[in-house]
Design a protein around this motif. Structure first.
Motif, mmCIF file in Angstrom:
data_model
loop_
_atom_site.group_PDB
_atom_site.id
_atom_site.type_symbol
_atom_site.label_atom_id
_atom_site.label_comp_id
_atom_site.label_asym_id
_atom_site.label_seq_id
_atom_site.Cartn_x
_atom_site.Cartn_y
_atom_site.Cartn_z
ATOM 1 N N ALA A 1 26.156 25.377 -26.630
ATOM 2 C CA ALA A 1 25.517 25.199 -27.935
ATOM 3 C C ALA A 1 26.529 24.729 -28.977
ATOM 4 O O ALA A 1 26.266 23.816 -29.762
ATOM 5 C CB ALA A 1 24.883 26.507 -28.386
ATOM 6 N N GLY B 1 25.982 16.269 -29.323
ATOM 7 C CA GLY B 1 25.849 16.368 -30.778
ATOM 8 C C GLY B 1 25.769 14.994 -31.429
ATOM 9 O O GLY B 1 25.198 14.845 -32.505
ATOM 10 N N ILE C 1 22.358 13.957 -32.322
ATOM 11 C CA ILE C 1 21.854 14.644 -33.514
ATOM 12 C C ILE C 1 22.473 14.055 -34.788
ATOM 13 O O ILE C 1 21.766 13.729 -35.739
ATOM 14 C CB ILE C 1 22.145 16.158 -33.415
ATOM 15 C CG1 ILE C 1 21.470 16.729 -32.159
ATOM 16 C CG2 ILE C 1 21.672 16.889 -34.659
ATOM 17 C CD1 ILE C 1 21.804 18.169 -31.874
ATOM 18 N N VAL D 1 16.918 13.326 -34.216
ATOM 19 C CA VAL D 1 17.531 14.642 -34.419
ATOM 20 C C VAL D 1 16.851 15.675 -33.524
ATOM 21 O O VAL D 1 17.493 16.447 -32.813
ATOM 22 C CB VAL D 1 17.403 15.063 -35.907
ATOM 23 C CG1 VAL D 1 17.740 16.529 -36.087
ATOM 24 C CG2 VAL D 1 18.306 14.199 -36.784
ATOM 25 N N VAL D 2 15.533 15.661 -33.537
ATOM 26 C CA VAL D 2 14.780 16.640 -32.748
ATOM 27 C C VAL D 2 14.979 16.381 -31.251
ATOM 28 O O VAL D 2 15.165 17.317 -30.465
ATOM 29 C CB VAL D 2 13.283 16.582 -33.121
ATOM 30 C CG1 VAL D 2 12.466 17.474 -32.205
ATOM 31 C CG2 VAL D 2 13.089 17.008 -34.566
ATOM 32 N N SER E 1 18.310 17.751 -30.149
ATOM 33 C CA SER E 1 18.282 19.214 -30.129
ATOM 34 C C SER E 1 17.498 19.731 -28.936
ATOM 35 O O SER E 1 17.859 20.720 -28.309
ATOM 36 C CB SER E 1 17.651 19.747 -31.401
ATOM 37 O OG SER E 1 18.283 19.184 -32.508
ATOM 38 N N LEU E 2 16.395 19.044 -28.622
ATOM 39 C CA LEU E 2 15.572 19.479 -27.500
ATOM 40 C C LEU E 2 16.350 19.404 -26.190
ATOM 41 O O LEU E 2 16.267 20.311 -25.358
ATOM 42 C CB LEU E 2 14.311 18.618 -27.401
ATOM 43 C CG LEU E 2 13.170 19.011 -28.334
ATOM 44 C CD1 LEU E 2 11.985 18.081 -28.138
ATOM 45 C CD2 LEU E 2 12.752 20.457 -28.071
ATOM 46 N N VAL F 1 19.585 19.662 -25.793
ATOM 47 C CA VAL F 1 20.560 20.762 -25.785
ATOM 48 C C VAL F 1 19.870 22.092 -25.480
ATOM 49 O O VAL F 1 20.307 22.866 -24.619
ATOM 50 C CB VAL F 1 21.292 20.849 -27.144
ATOM 51 C CG1 VAL F 1 22.231 22.036 -27.171
ATOM 52 C CG2 VAL F 1 22.068 19.563 -27.406
#
Lengths: 227, 236
Positions: A165, A179, A182, A194-195, A198-199, A201
């Motif tokens: 994370a 990252g 993102i 961005v989403v 994140s998804l 990750v």
């Protein structure tokens, strides 16, 4: 939400230096290497401290100290000074600085949980093992370690997931990893990107959690209680 | 030949990009102060927000045992979401602004605080609770006069962890241009004096808040100070 699906469908996001496979590989490699380094340093120390029931204050507070260190600051300082921001093979830009920072972040959960696991092994069992004439090494290897294994694995799980994370933050400091998807999304005001980043990750983190829960069951020496 | 005047004019610790630079502090003191104030504001607001939600959730979890697993499980799951990703997943709902940072950090505090409150209440010895009921305490007086005071140490240590980690996590908020000292650190990752100043101030803020909370805890639990040596004497 449609935007997110479109992002995943766009083949452009799956190729090249900043495509998902390359970034995923960097991210994975970073996580594994950082946790391995932290384990190589943390396990011997924690095993020794736990076996001797010493240094508990340090071992337990290490986690709290770890939480207090701003990773953004640490990574910036590292890549600006000792470790530089150059490419490090498959680890990408600022590879070394990122690796060292992540390894330091993996250390607290490994040390704290390993120490706690050993200290919490039933004192009577350890006493009995000594009474049977087991050497200290044998007590550690054949009694304490197996009984402590589930908790040790749970610490390892925490370290892996936390590093996985945290590695996203490397991109904030021009580092490698997922990252980048993102931060690129933020830079271009693309919420969908961005989403999507994140998804990816979060999804892999979830898979890792599930894998470790299985591993935790496997290493548990106590028989499964049947009702 | 051209006279060399330029170096004496431009040569200072800022242009040499030195780590420690008095000129940086004297010329940017306003900026530094604003960043510290913003950072502190974000931390206090997000922890307060977390506390506001954590107290009723924890009391609910205690009242209804079946809810406890769900509440603790959900909040723990939130905690495993990386900060950058949590902010990102909130963006579609809360927008690209301060709100996302506050709610994101509030959610992290929430996790730690719910745990701390439940641990604190669980640490109240059953016989103490029993004797309080025995001498005629009602449910409410029991909570306020017995359980809350005894739960304070565990709760305060949770509050310390929540606050200190909020200080560290606030820096990530700079992805939304709302990261207090993190904005300074990430504004220019090659500006040594600024990166160092931002980092040091960030750690100093965390330590200061931690010390303040320790002092508050001591004031709130005066009996702990006198009880500690006595317990030791018994052990000896």
């Amino acid at each position: 939400m449609n935007g997110v699906l479109d992002w995943f469908r766009d083949s452009e996001h799956w190729h090249g230096d900043y495509g998902v496979p390359v970034l995923l590989g960097q991210h994975f490699l970073l996580t594994v290497t950082a946790v391995l380094i932290a384990s190589a340093v943390g396990f011997p120390v924690a095993l020794w401290l736990g076996h001797r029931h010493r240094g508990g204050l340090l071992a337990i507070n290490l986690t709290n100290i770890g939480r207090a260190v701003p990773i953004v600051a640490m990574l910036s300082l590292f890549s600006l000074s000792v470790f530089g921001s150059g490419y490090l093979g498959p680890y990408g830009r600022s590879g070394l600085a990122t690796l060292v920072t992540l390894a330091l972040f993996a250390l607290p959960p490994i040390v704290t949980s390993t120490y706690t696991a050993l200290v919490e092994v039933d004192a009577d069992v350890v006493e009995a093992a000594r009474g049977m004439g087991m050497s200290e090494v044998a007590v550690l290897r054949r009694v304490e370690l197996p009984l402590a294994a589930p908790l040790i694995v749970s610490g390892l799980r925490l370290a892996v997931v936390q590093v996985w994370a945290t590695a996203t933050i490397a991109a904030l400091v021009a580092g490698p990893g997922l990252g980048n998807i993102i931060t690129r999304g933020y830079a271009n005001n693309q919420t969908a990107e961005v989403v999507a980043g994140s998804l990816i990750v979060a999804l892999v983190a979830l898979l890792m959690e599930i894998g470790f829960v299985g591993l935790q069951r496997i290493v548990d020496p106590r028989p499964v209680t049947s009702h | 030949m051209v006279p060399q005047i330029a170096p004496t004019f431009l040569d200072n610790c800022l242009t040499r990009n030195e780590w420690i630079c008095g000129r940086y502090y004297s010329t940017r003191s306003e900026e530094l102060r604003a960043a510290v104030i913003q950072h502190l504001g974000i931390v206090l607001a997000s922890v307060a927000l977390g506390l506001l939600v954590a107290v009723p959730l924890a009391l609910l979890a205690r009242r209804y045992r079946r809810l406890e697993g769900i509440i603790v499980g959900t909040t723990t799951a939130i905690y495993t979401i990386p900060s950058l990703a949590l902010f990102s997943l909130l963006v579609p709902f809360t927008g690209l602004g301060p709100r996302t940072v506050l709610i994101g950090l509030g959610l992290y505090s929430l996790t730690i605080l719910v745990r701390a409150i439940l641990d604190g209440l669980a640490s109240v010895p059953a016989d103490v609770r029993e004797s309080a009921l025995g001498v005629g305490y009602g449910a409410r007086t029991l909570l306020w006069r017995v359980e809350i005071p005894l739960a304070l140490p565990a709760f305060m240590s949770g509050l310390r962890v929540a606050t200190v980690s909020a200080v560290a996590l606030t820096t990530v908020g700079s992805i939304l241009d709302y990261g207090g000292l993190g904005d300074l650190i990430l504004e220019d990752a090659t500006f040594k004096a600024q990166v160092l100043a931002g980092s040091v101030l960030c750690v100093a803020l965390a330590v200061t808040l931690d010390v303040v909370l320790v002092l508050v805890q001591r004031l709130l639990t005066p009996w702990a100070r006198s009880a500690a040596p006595r317990r030791k004497a018994v052990a000896a």
